[in-house]
Enzyme design. Structure first.
Site, PDB file in Angstrom:
ATOM      1  N   LYS A 117       0.828  -1.215   0.000  1.00 58.09           N
ATOM      2  CA  LYS A 117       0.000   0.000   0.000  1.00 58.09           C
ATOM      3  C   LYS A 117       0.855   1.255   0.000  1.00 58.09           C
ATOM      4  CE  LYS A 117      -4.410  -1.788   1.148  1.00 58.09           C
ATOM      5  NZ  LYS A 117      -5.697  -1.716   1.826  1.00 58.09           N
ATOM      6  N   LYS A 199      -3.858 -11.020  -7.088  1.00 62.51           N
ATOM      7  CA  LYS A 199      -5.152 -11.183  -6.426  1.00 62.51           C
ATOM      8  C   LYS A 199      -6.231 -10.302  -7.053  1.00 62.51           C
ATOM      9  CE  LYS A 199      -6.422  -8.902  -2.502  1.00 62.51           C
ATOM     10  NZ  LYS A 199      -6.746  -8.547  -1.136  1.00 62.51           N
ATOM     11  N   LYS A 202     -10.109  -4.690  -5.661  1.00 60.81           N
ATOM     12  CA  LYS A 202     -10.868  -3.503  -6.086  1.00 60.81           C
ATOM     13  C   LYS A 202      -9.967  -2.479  -6.746  1.00 60.81           C
ATOM     14  CE  LYS A 202     -12.877  -4.025  -1.651  1.00 60.81           C
ATOM     15  NZ  LYS A 202     -12.398  -3.934  -0.302  1.00 60.81           N
TER      16      LYS A 202
HETATM   17  P1  ATP Z   1      -8.174  -4.696  -1.768  1.00 61.43           P
HETATM   18  O1  ATP Z   1      -9.155  -5.208  -2.790  1.00 61.43           O
HETATM   19  O2  ATP Z   1      -8.046  -3.226  -1.762  1.00 61.43           O
HETATM   20  O3  ATP Z   1      -6.878  -5.436  -1.845  1.00 61.43           O
HETATM   21  P2  ATP Z   1      -9.439  -6.345   0.169  1.00 61.43           P
HETATM   22  O4  ATP Z   1     -10.609  -6.675  -0.680  1.00 61.43           O
HETATM   23  O5  ATP Z   1      -8.392  -7.382   0.410  1.00 61.43           O
HETATM   24  O6  ATP Z   1      -8.779  -5.004  -0.338  1.00 61.43           O
HETATM   25  P3  ATP Z   1     -11.216  -6.205   2.361  1.00 61.43           P
HETATM   26  O7  ATP Z   1     -12.359  -5.653   1.637  1.00 61.43           O
HETATM   27  O8  ATP Z   1     -11.060  -5.732   3.745  1.00 61.43           O
HETATM   28  O9  ATP Z   1      -9.890  -5.866   1.594  1.00 61.43           O
HETATM   29  O10 ATP Z   1     -11.249  -7.782   2.330  1.00 61.43           O
HETATM   30  C1  ATP Z   1     -12.264  -8.462   2.980  1.00 61.43           C
HETATM   31  C2  ATP Z   1     -12.025  -9.946   2.979  1.00 61.43           C
HETATM   32  O11 ATP Z   1     -12.047 -10.459   1.653  1.00 61.43           O
HETATM   33  C3  ATP Z   1     -10.688 -10.367   3.572  1.00 61.43           C
HETATM   34  O12 ATP Z   1     -10.892 -11.483   4.417  1.00 61.43           O
HETATM   35  C4  ATP Z   1      -9.865 -10.733   2.389  1.00 61.43           C
HETATM   36  O13 ATP Z   1      -8.884 -11.679   2.704  1.00 61.43           O
HETATM   37  C5  ATP Z   1     -10.919 -11.285   1.446  1.00 61.43           C
HETATM   38  N1  ATP Z   1     -10.497 -11.138   0.063  1.00 61.43           N
HETATM   39  C6  ATP Z   1     -10.218  -9.989  -0.587  1.00 61.43           C
HETATM   40  N2  ATP Z   1      -9.838 -10.221  -1.868  1.00 61.43           N
HETATM   41  C7  ATP Z   1      -9.888 -11.571  -2.021  1.00 61.43           C
HETATM   42  C8  ATP Z   1      -9.595 -12.461  -3.103  1.00 61.43           C
HETATM   43  N3  ATP Z   1      -9.211 -12.010  -4.285  1.00 61.43           N
HETATM   44  N4  ATP Z   1      -9.774 -13.791  -2.908  1.00 61.43           N
HETATM   45  C9  ATP Z   1     -10.184 -14.272  -1.725  1.00 61.43           C
HETATM   46  N5  ATP Z   1     -10.457 -13.498  -0.657  1.00 61.43           N
HETATM   47  C10 ATP Z   1     -10.302 -12.173  -0.782  1.00 61.43           C
END
Ligand code: ATP
Ligand code: LTN
Length: 335
Positions: A117, A199, A202
């Site tokens: 980040k 991954k 968003k």
């Molecule tokens: P960013 O998309 O900005 O990286 P994030 O989606 O990881 O953020 P959160 O919205 O807080 O952040 O994530 C919520 C939950 O979703 C967490 O438990 C995270 O591990 C899970 N998660 C997020 N992206 C994925 C993914 N691509 N696959 C599986 N689990 C995910």
């Protein structure tokens, strides 16, 4: 009430940034739903964590309500789970300060999410971004949590939370329960559709399916999904050599409730085109009721408010007990 319930406690948090993705659904929300009968669950929309990146206030408020609506629309029952906004339970910030004093700079410097980040937001490497994992530890430890359902990317933060809890307990006795991660075997890391080595996130919307996307957009994104460059154009689960296909199989498996063997059989002898279209259709059907219910809930502000107020009150009651104990142990005078 709380003493009678012998169920194990679960806590998890999701940031209300932008729109939730299919990765969030498969990696997090879907599991929350499966857990709600067996466990005593708290789910927090971690709006204070979202502030570590600059937010537009009106957008943040909207995203908070949208995230809460998606939680409810995807099946979380507010009578069975405590669903609330982190900022409405002041004990999170209060405990985070104390835990800051039990966390080393070196530990925080090693966090890969901070490094990522900080690289992405080089103009705003704020102290909140750095101490983000400490607030996360406070979230979890306030509720004497047994299990924390998270995606693979949060494992390192949970390890740090355990280290902080053990360190604190080592000085003051058993104050915090030391939580375990709960990482689903399938779907813990859904990858981007157009870059299967990273991954689904968003922050790179192109390879990302959002839960509220229109069906035609979802279908288009799957049609364009990257499969493989190898010559063997067949649907086979091999994450190492066919990461794109493996990712689509994970998504299809969880949207349509099928095993990898069943998927391989279904598309035996067919090209990737038919497979990608089928994955798109399955996801559209899975998300359709969630999108419709989210829209209905978003129009019912009074109901949403009743849910989050009740959630904050219940959460604060539990959090207050832990925080009073902490104050006493460290030598602060309780209110
Ligand atoms: P960013 O998309 O900005 O990286 P994030 O989606 O990881 O953020 P959160 O919205 O807080 O952040 O994530 C919520 C939950 O979703 C967490 O438990 C995270 O591990 C899970 N998660 C997020 N992206 C994925 C993914 N691509 N696959 C599986 N689990 C995910
Ligand atoms: N850091 C997590 C969100 C989060 C969380 C938590 C998850 C904040 N507090 C407590 C589990 C438990 C993320 O970025 N996904």
């Amino acid at each position: 009430m709380e003493q009678q319930v012998q169920k194990k406690r679960i806590f998890s948090g999701i940031q209300p940034t932008g729109n939730l993705t299919l990765g969030n659904y498969i990696g997090a929300l879907r599991n929350f739903n499966l857990l709600q009968d067996e466990y005593d669950c708290l789910y927090s929309i971690v709006d204070m964590h979202a502030m570590t990146v600059r937010q537009n206030p009106a957008e943040l408020r909207k995203a908070c309500l949208r995230t809460m609506s998606i939680f409810l629309a995807s099946g979380l029952d507010p009578r069975k789970n405590i669903i609330y906004f982190q900022s409405q339970v002041p004990q999170h910030a209060e405990l985070a300060w104390i835990l800051n004093c039990f966390t080393y700079m070196g530990e925080l410097q090693r966090m890969t999410q901070f490094k990522d980040k900080a690289a992405k937001h080089a103009d705003n490497i704020n102290a909140g971004l750095f101490t983000y994992p400490v607030l996360m530890a406070a979230d979890i430890l306030l509720y004497q949590t047994d299990l924390v359902p998270i995606g693979e990317d949060q494992r390192q933060h949970l390890e740090l939370c355990r280290d902080i809890a053990n360190r604190f307990n080592g000085v003051y006795g058993d104050v915090f329960k030391v939580p375990e991660p709960y990482i689903a075997k399938v779907g813990a890391r859904i990858m981007s559709l157009n870059a299967p080595e990273s991954k689904m996130s968003k922050s790179s919307p192109e390879g990302c399916v959002f839960l509220l996307d229109r069906p035609e957009d979802i279908l288009r994104k799957f049609k364009r999904a990257i499969t493989d460059s190898d010559t063997e154009r067949c649907v086979r689960y091999d994450p190492e050599h066919k990461p794109g296909v493996a990712n689509l199989m994970q998504i299809y498996g969880s949207a349509a409730g099928k095993t990898y063997a069943e998927i391989e059989r279904e598309f035996d002898g067919q090209g990737y085109g038919a497979f990608k279209a089928a994955v798109g259709e399955a996801v559209v059907e899975k998300l359709r009721p969630i999108r419709e219910e989210t829209e209905r809930l978003l129009a019912d502000k009074a109901y949403l408010e009743s849910v989050y107020r009740a959630g904050a009150e219940k959460a604060s009651y539990i959090a207050g007990k832990t925080l009073r104990k902490v104050y006493k142990k460290v030598g602060l005078l309780a209110k």
